[in-house]
Design a protein around this motif. Structure first.
Motif, PDB file in Angstrom:
ATOM      1  N   VAL A  78      39.018  44.766  68.568  1.00 14.27           N
ATOM      2  CA  VAL A  78      40.040  45.383  69.412  1.00 14.27           C
ATOM      3  C   VAL A  78      40.481  44.351  70.437  1.00 14.27           C
ATOM      4  O   VAL A  78      39.663  43.701  71.086  1.00 14.27           O
ATOM      5  N   LYS A  79      41.784  44.216  70.569  1.00 16.64           N
ATOM      6  CA  LYS A  79      42.365  43.271  71.518  1.00 16.64           C
ATOM      7  C   LYS A  79      43.177  44.079  72.536  1.00 16.64           C
ATOM      8  O   LYS A  79      43.896  45.002  72.163  1.00 16.64           O
ATOM      9  N   PHE A  80      43.030  43.736  73.816  1.00 13.33           N
ATOM     10  CA  PHE A  80      43.802  44.395  74.864  1.00 13.33           C
ATOM     11  C   PHE A  80      44.667  43.354  75.541  1.00 13.33           C
ATOM     12  O   PHE A  80      44.192  42.289  75.917  1.00 13.33           O
ATOM     13  N   LYS A  81      45.944  43.678  75.677  1.00 14.20           N
ATOM     14  CA  LYS A  81      46.869  42.801  76.386  1.00 14.20           C
ATOM     15  C   LYS A  81      47.441  43.599  77.551  1.00 14.20           C
ATOM     16  O   LYS A  81      48.114  44.615  77.344  1.00 14.20           O
ATOM     17  N   PRO A  82      47.193  43.160  78.794  1.00 12.48           N
ATOM     18  CA  PRO A  82      47.734  43.902  79.934  1.00 12.48           C
ATOM     19  C   PRO A  82      49.255  43.798  79.995  1.00 12.48           C
ATOM     20  O   PRO A  82      49.832  42.772  79.642  1.00 12.48           O
ATOM     21  N   GLY A  83      49.880  44.877  80.471  1.00  7.38           N
ATOM     22  CA  GLY A  83      51.325  44.896  80.654  1.00  7.38           C
ATOM     23  C   GLY A  83      51.710  44.223  81.964  1.00  7.38           C
ATOM     24  O   GLY A  83      50.865  43.851  82.782  1.00  7.38           O
ATOM     25  N   LYS A  84      52.994  44.106  82.184  1.00  7.45           N
ATOM     26  CA  LYS A  84      53.503  43.409  83.365  1.00  7.45           C
ATOM     27  C   LYS A  84      53.076  44.070  84.671  1.00  7.45           C
ATOM     28  O   LYS A  84      52.628  43.400  85.599  1.00  7.45           O
ATOM     29  N   LYS A  85      53.214  45.400  84.768  1.00  8.84           N
ATOM     30  CA  LYS A  85      52.845  46.099  86.006  1.00  8.84           C
ATOM     31  C   LYS A  85      51.383  45.870  86.362  1.00  8.84           C
ATOM     32  O   LYS A  85      51.037  45.585  87.503  1.00  8.84           O
ATOM     33  N   LEU A  86      50.511  46.001  85.365  1.00 12.76           N
ATOM     34  CA  LEU A  86      49.071  45.812  85.597  1.00 12.76           C
ATOM     35  C   LEU A  86      48.790  44.354  85.966  1.00 12.76           C
ATOM     36  O   LEU A  86      48.046  44.085  86.912  1.00 12.76           O
ATOM     37  N   SER A  87      49.389  43.421  85.258  1.00  8.37           N
ATOM     38  CA  SER A  87      49.194  41.996  85.563  1.00  8.37           C
ATOM     39  C   SER A  87      49.640  41.660  86.975  1.00  8.37           C
ATOM     40  O   SER A  87      48.968  40.918  87.689  1.00  8.37           O
ATOM     41  N   ASP A  88      50.777  42.222  87.373  1.00  6.56           N
ATOM     42  CA  ASP A  88      51.292  41.962  88.727  1.00  6.56           C
ATOM     43  C   ASP A  88      50.345  42.515  89.792  1.00  6.56           C
ATOM     44  O   ASP A  88      50.111  41.874  90.811  1.00  6.56           O
ATOM     45  N   LYS A  89      49.792  43.714  89.573  1.00  4.37           N
ATOM     46  CA  LYS A  89      48.883  44.295  90.547  1.00  4.37           C
ATOM     47  C   LYS A  89      47.589  43.475  90.665  1.00  4.37           C
ATOM     48  O   LYS A  89      47.048  43.309  91.746  1.00  4.37           O
ATOM     49  N   ILE A  90      47.088  42.995  89.545  1.00  2.38           N
ATOM     50  CA  ILE A  90      45.858  42.209  89.549  1.00  2.38           C
ATOM     51  C   ILE A  90      46.086  40.865  90.219  1.00  2.38           C
ATOM     52  O   ILE A  90      45.200  40.349  90.889  1.00  2.38           O
TER      53      ILE A  90
END
Length: 92
Positions: A78-90
């Protein structure tokens, strides 16, 4: 964070009558994501992230303890790729 700690935070953030209800709803979500991935589909929450199953090819590796070369079989992961909103918050 453990699952128990996550459920407590989930309970506080949501509108649940009890922690047991929060745990049941979280388990339902996780089981549903699992079922979709097992069926070979992907789960995509736009802006938040995407889970998908990918095939990892057979490869040769070296055992660091013995130095012996080994072959690791191909498998699905299983591969997870964060979306833009989540990446920006992190990234803050």
């Amino acid at each position: 964070m453990t699952k128990k700690e996550f459920i407590a935070k989930f309970y506080e953030a949501g509108e649940f009558s009890s922690k047991a209800e929060a745990e049941r709803k979280l388990n339902t979500l996780l089981e549903t994501v699992e079922d979709v991935l097992v069926d070979g589909d992907e789960v995509n929450f736009i802006g938040w992230g995407k889970w998908e199953v990918v095939e990892r090819a057979k490869r040769k590796v070296r055992n660091p303890q013995t130095g012996r070369k080994m072959t690791v079989k191909a498998k699905k992961v299983v591969k997870f790729k964060p979306g833009k909103k989540l990446s920006d918050k992190i990234s803050l």
